[in-house]
Design a protein around this motif. Structure first.
Motif, PDB file in Angstrom:
ATOM      1  N   PRO A 149      30.206  56.347  32.638  1.00 58.47           N
ATOM      2  CA  PRO A 149      29.484  55.663  31.554  1.00 58.47           C
ATOM      3  C   PRO A 149      30.056  55.953  30.173  1.00 58.47           C
ATOM      4  O   PRO A 149      29.914  55.127  29.261  1.00 58.47           O
ATOM      5  CB  PRO A 149      28.056  56.214  31.676  1.00 58.47           C
ATOM      6  N   ASN A 150      30.693  57.122  30.000  1.00 54.12           N
ATOM      7  CA  ASN A 150      31.229  57.468  28.681  1.00 54.12           C
ATOM      8  C   ASN A 150      32.665  57.016  28.479  1.00 54.12           C
ATOM      9  O   ASN A 150      33.270  57.300  27.441  1.00 54.12           O
ATOM     10  CB  ASN A 150      31.126  58.986  28.446  1.00 54.12           C
ATOM     11  N   SER A 151      33.247  56.321  29.458  1.00 46.36           N
ATOM     12  CA  SER A 151      34.607  55.803  29.310  1.00 46.36           C
ATOM     13  C   SER A 151      34.610  54.591  28.396  1.00 46.36           C
ATOM     14  O   SER A 151      33.623  53.844  28.329  1.00 46.36           O
ATOM     15  CB  SER A 151      35.185  55.417  30.673  1.00 46.36           C
ATOM     16  N   PRO A 152      35.709  54.369  27.682  1.00 48.84           N
ATOM     17  CA  PRO A 152      35.762  53.199  26.789  1.00 48.84           C
ATOM     18  C   PRO A 152      35.644  51.897  27.561  1.00 48.84           C
ATOM     19  O   PRO A 152      36.142  51.789  28.686  1.00 48.84           O
ATOM     20  CB  PRO A 152      37.135  53.345  26.118  1.00 48.84           C
ATOM     21  N   LEU A 153      34.973  50.936  26.962  1.00 47.00           N
ATOM     22  CA  LEU A 153      34.774  49.631  27.582  1.00 47.00           C
ATOM     23  C   LEU A 153      35.690  48.618  26.906  1.00 47.00           C
ATOM     24  O   LEU A 153      35.614  48.401  25.702  1.00 47.00           O
ATOM     25  CB  LEU A 153      33.315  49.192  27.436  1.00 47.00           C
ATOM     26  N   PHE A 154      36.579  48.016  27.707  1.00 47.22           N
ATOM     27  CA  PHE A 154      37.495  46.998  27.205  1.00 47.22           C
ATOM     28  C   PHE A 154      37.082  45.628  27.744  1.00 47.22           C
ATOM     29  O   PHE A 154      36.381  45.541  28.764  1.00 47.22           O
ATOM     30  CB  PHE A 154      38.934  47.313  27.605  1.00 47.22           C
ATOM     31  N   ASN A 155      37.529  44.582  27.074  1.00 45.75           N
ATOM     32  CA  ASN A 155      37.116  43.227  27.461  1.00 45.75           C
ATOM     33  C   ASN A 155      37.479  42.898  28.905  1.00 45.75           C
ATOM     34  O   ASN A 155      36.724  42.219  29.607  1.00 45.75           O
ATOM     35  CB  ASN A 155      37.758  42.199  26.524  1.00 45.75           C
ATOM     36  N   TYR A 156      38.638  43.405  29.363  1.00 45.47           N
ATOM     37  CA  TYR A 156      39.076  43.043  30.710  1.00 45.47           C
ATOM     38  C   TYR A 156      38.228  43.714  31.800  1.00 45.47           C
ATOM     39  O   TYR A 156      38.280  43.316  32.964  1.00 45.47           O
ATOM     40  CB  TYR A 156      40.558  43.378  30.912  1.00 45.47           C
ATOM     41  N   HIS A 157      37.441  44.710  31.424  1.00 44.27           N
ATOM     42  CA  HIS A 157      36.609  45.379  32.430  1.00 44.27           C
ATOM     43  C   HIS A 157      35.552  44.448  33.012  1.00 44.27           C
ATOM     44  O   HIS A 157      35.043  44.705  34.118  1.00 44.27           O
ATOM     45  CB  HIS A 157      35.936  46.617  31.824  1.00 44.27           C
ATOM     46  N   LYS A 158      35.209  43.382  32.312  1.00 42.14           N
ATOM     47  CA  LYS A 158      34.220  42.451  32.844  1.00 42.14           C
ATOM     48  C   LYS A 158      34.713  41.788  34.131  1.00 42.14           C
ATOM     49  O   LYS A 158      33.925  41.211  34.889  1.00 42.14           O
ATOM     50  CB  LYS A 158      33.862  41.390  31.801  1.00 42.14           C
ATOM     51  N   TYR A 159      36.032  41.880  34.375  1.00 44.41           N
ATOM     52  CA  TYR A 159      36.615  41.287  35.585  1.00 44.41           C
ATOM     53  C   TYR A 159      37.033  42.343  36.606  1.00 44.41           C
ATOM     54  O   TYR A 159      37.660  42.004  37.616  1.00 44.41           O
ATOM     55  CB  TYR A 159      37.833  40.438  35.221  1.00 44.41           C
ATOM     56  N   GLN A 160      36.712  43.617  36.368  1.00 48.11           N
ATOM     57  CA  GLN A 160      37.241  44.667  37.237  1.00 48.11           C
ATOM     58  C   GLN A 160      36.712  44.561  38.674  1.00 48.11           C
ATOM     59  O   GLN A 160      37.416  44.970  39.624  1.00 48.11           O
ATOM     60  CB  GLN A 160      36.950  46.053  36.671  1.00 48.11           C
ATOM     61  N   HIS A 161      35.530  44.005  38.849  1.00 48.54           N
ATOM     62  CA  HIS A 161      35.015  43.838  40.205  1.00 48.54           C
ATOM     63  C   HIS A 161      35.789  42.773  40.973  1.00 48.54           C
ATOM     64  O   HIS A 161      35.639  42.658  42.201  1.00 48.54           O
ATOM     65  CB  HIS A 161      33.525  43.465  40.176  1.00 48.54           C
ATOM     66  N   ILE A 162      36.631  42.031  40.271  1.00 44.72           N
ATOM     67  CA  ILE A 162      37.489  41.027  40.914  1.00 44.72           C
ATOM     68  C   ILE A 162      38.914  41.567  41.082  1.00 44.72           C
ATOM     69  O   ILE A 162      39.455  41.588  42.189  1.00 44.72           O
ATOM     70  CB  ILE A 162      37.521  39.723  40.089  1.00 44.72           C
ATOM     71  N   TYR A 163      39.505  42.033  39.968  1.00 45.79           N
ATOM     72  CA  TYR A 163      40.927  42.403  40.062  1.00 45.79           C
ATOM     73  C   TYR A 163      41.166  43.710  40.807  1.00 45.79           C
ATOM     74  O   TYR A 163      42.274  43.944  41.301  1.00 45.79           O
ATOM     75  CB  TYR A 163      41.600  42.426  38.688  1.00 45.79           C
ATOM     76  N   MET A 164      40.138  44.566  40.957  1.00 48.23           N
ATOM     77  CA  MET A 164      40.362  45.809  41.695  1.00 48.23           C
ATOM     78  C   MET A 164      40.575  45.570  43.190  1.00 48.23           C
ATOM     79  O   MET A 164      41.156  46.408  43.883  1.00 48.23           O
ATOM     80  CB  MET A 164      39.210  46.788  41.467  1.00 48.23           C
ATOM     81  N   TRP A 165      40.125  44.409  43.689  1.00 49.18           N
ATOM     82  CA  TRP A 165      40.441  44.064  45.078  1.00 49.18           C
ATOM     83  C   TRP A 165      41.950  43.990  45.287  1.00 49.18           C
ATOM     84  O   TRP A 165      42.447  44.280  46.392  1.00 49.18           O
ATOM     85  CB  TRP A 165      39.818  42.713  45.449  1.00 49.18           C
ATOM     86  N   PHE A 166      42.681  43.609  44.251  1.00 49.39           N
ATOM     87  CA  PHE A 166      44.133  43.456  44.357  1.00 49.39           C
ATOM     88  C   PHE A 166      44.881  44.725  43.941  1.00 49.39           C
ATOM     89  O   PHE A 166      46.035  44.909  44.308  1.00 49.39           O
ATOM     90  CB  PHE A 166      44.588  42.276  43.490  1.00 49.39           C
ATOM     91  N   ILE A 167      44.223  45.601  43.187  1.00 46.15           N
ATOM     92  CA  ILE A 167      44.872  46.822  42.714  1.00 46.15           C
ATOM     93  C   ILE A 167      44.686  47.972  43.697  1.00 46.15           C
ATOM     94  O   ILE A 167      45.597  48.786  43.895  1.00 46.15           O
ATOM     95  CB  ILE A 167      44.341  47.206  41.319  1.00 46.15           C
TER      96      ILE A 167
END
Length: 367
Positions: A149-167
């Motif tokens: 929760p204390n990690s910085p929030l970047f705009n691309y994180h809103k898609y992390q539930h999608i792109y982490m499938w590929f990472i």
């Protein structure tokens, strides 16, 4: 990174549940010597199996389907060997003599990493302070993904539930060819340097040698010996890492980082709010504990609460320890969670979606 004062747990009381669990485990489960023998046989068998599949790459790799098949089997065996045998050896739980555990840990060098570095990350940071922000290196690895929760929030994180499938299928490649170097030479978020004064020079040399040897025997030797285009062999090598990583990531995301995960923080004096044992119960989850296949593949990760409470015990004992933990959890009203792996995976990606946006106080119930 500057050294920080280590978090401090609450001291256990006289009626601490873990004292009773440990006494019962020592008097019953740990007397089963057959479980020790099975663990040793399984571990040695996995090493033999890995090199057998590697030999099959060289013997049958002129057939492209067989080349990919045996590369994938090497990748799967590599991860299973790491999760089961190496992991136990790193905790001093595979063999009775520590020198044998230390020798077996060189399996990780065969896979291109460095066991000295890994044990500092895993034992000195993750096991000491699981899910604690700024300490658990197994959770905080890169700004590509936001979990704490204390990690910085970047705009691309809103898609992390999608792109982490590929990472996630690139996990082992990142670990071997990026993360190790970051931990040795990096300065930003270098958690390892919180717990070590200096990384021994010999370990840096061993890290480079291990990566060279790994690339030579897994990639360049098949390229040289097989009658296959270089890019086909490279594709098989990528398949090894992607399939192995996909299998391994199930264990990584199913045990600490679901949508109900807790990330305890210290107060101004560096104190945590629970005892060490209670902390493990709060932040750790089990998955697929009744599945014999999952227990064989994932070792101590399916019974992960038992592993965190008894890290110095081999994973073959955990199916017999978990029922004891569950019984005391009911008696003492302790947090304990176990669910199927598919539920754990689904819950993890829901968590990623939640952590990818600003918290909504209406949803968190704070007003």
């Amino acid at each position: 990174m500057e050294k920080l004062n280590r978090p401090v747990y609450v001291k256990p009381g006289t009626d601490d549940f873990f004292k009773k669990i440990r006494k019962e485990v020592n008097e019953t489960v740990l007397k089963k010597t057959s479980l020790y023998r099975f663990n040793v046989i399984k571990s040695i068998g996995l090493v033999v199996l890995f090199f057998l599949f590697y030999a099959c790459i060289l013997l049958f790799g002129n057939s492209t389907p067989l080349l990919f098949l045996f590369y994938i089997l090497c990748g799967v065996t590599m991860i299973v060997l790491f999760i089961n045998a190496f992991h136990d050896a790193a905790h001093g739980a595979l063999f009775k003599k520590q020198k044998h555990n230390e020798l077996f840990m060189y399996v990780l060098e065969i896979f291109g990493s460095n066991h000295w570095l890994w044990t500092r990350r895993h034992i000195n940071l993750h096991h000491a302070y699981p899910n604690v922000p700024d300490w658990d290196v197994d959770i905080k690895q890169s700004d590509i993904i936001r979990i704490f929760p204390n990690s910085p929030l970047f705009n691309y994180h809103k898609y992390q539930h999608i792109y982490m499938w590929f990472i996630y299928p690139l996990y082992s490649l990142n670990w071997i060819y990026i993360r190790d170097f970051k931990d040795v030479f990096g300065t930003k978020d270098n958690y390892v340097k919180k717990v070590v004064e200096k990384i021994p020079t010999i370990e840096i040399y061993k890290m480079f040698v291990a990566k060279i040897i790994n690339l030579v025997y897994l990639l360049f030797v098949p390229m040289f010996l097989l009658n296959q285009p270089w890019y086909i062999v490279l594709g098989g090598w990528f398949a090894l890492h992607m399939c192995g990583s996909a299998l391994g990531v199930v264990a990584l995301v199913s045990t600490h980082v679901d949508e109900d995960a807790h990330f305890p923080v210290t107060d101004e004096d560096g104190n945590l709010s629970a005892t060490w044992a209670m902390h493990q119960m709060i932040v750790t989850k089990d998955f697929s504990t009744d599945s014999k296949l999952a227990n064989f593949l994932y070792g101590g990760f399916t019974h992960h609460v038992a592993h965190h409470l008894f890290p110095g015990v081999g994973h073959t004992y955990y199916p017999y320890i978990t029922p004891i933990i569950k019984r005391y959890a009911e008696e003492y009203d302790l947090p304990y969670t176990s669910y199927p792996f598919y539920h754990a995976i689904r819950s993890h990606f829901r968590m990623l979606k939640q952590k990818g946006v600003h918290e909504n106080i209406l949803m968190t119930g704070e007003i």
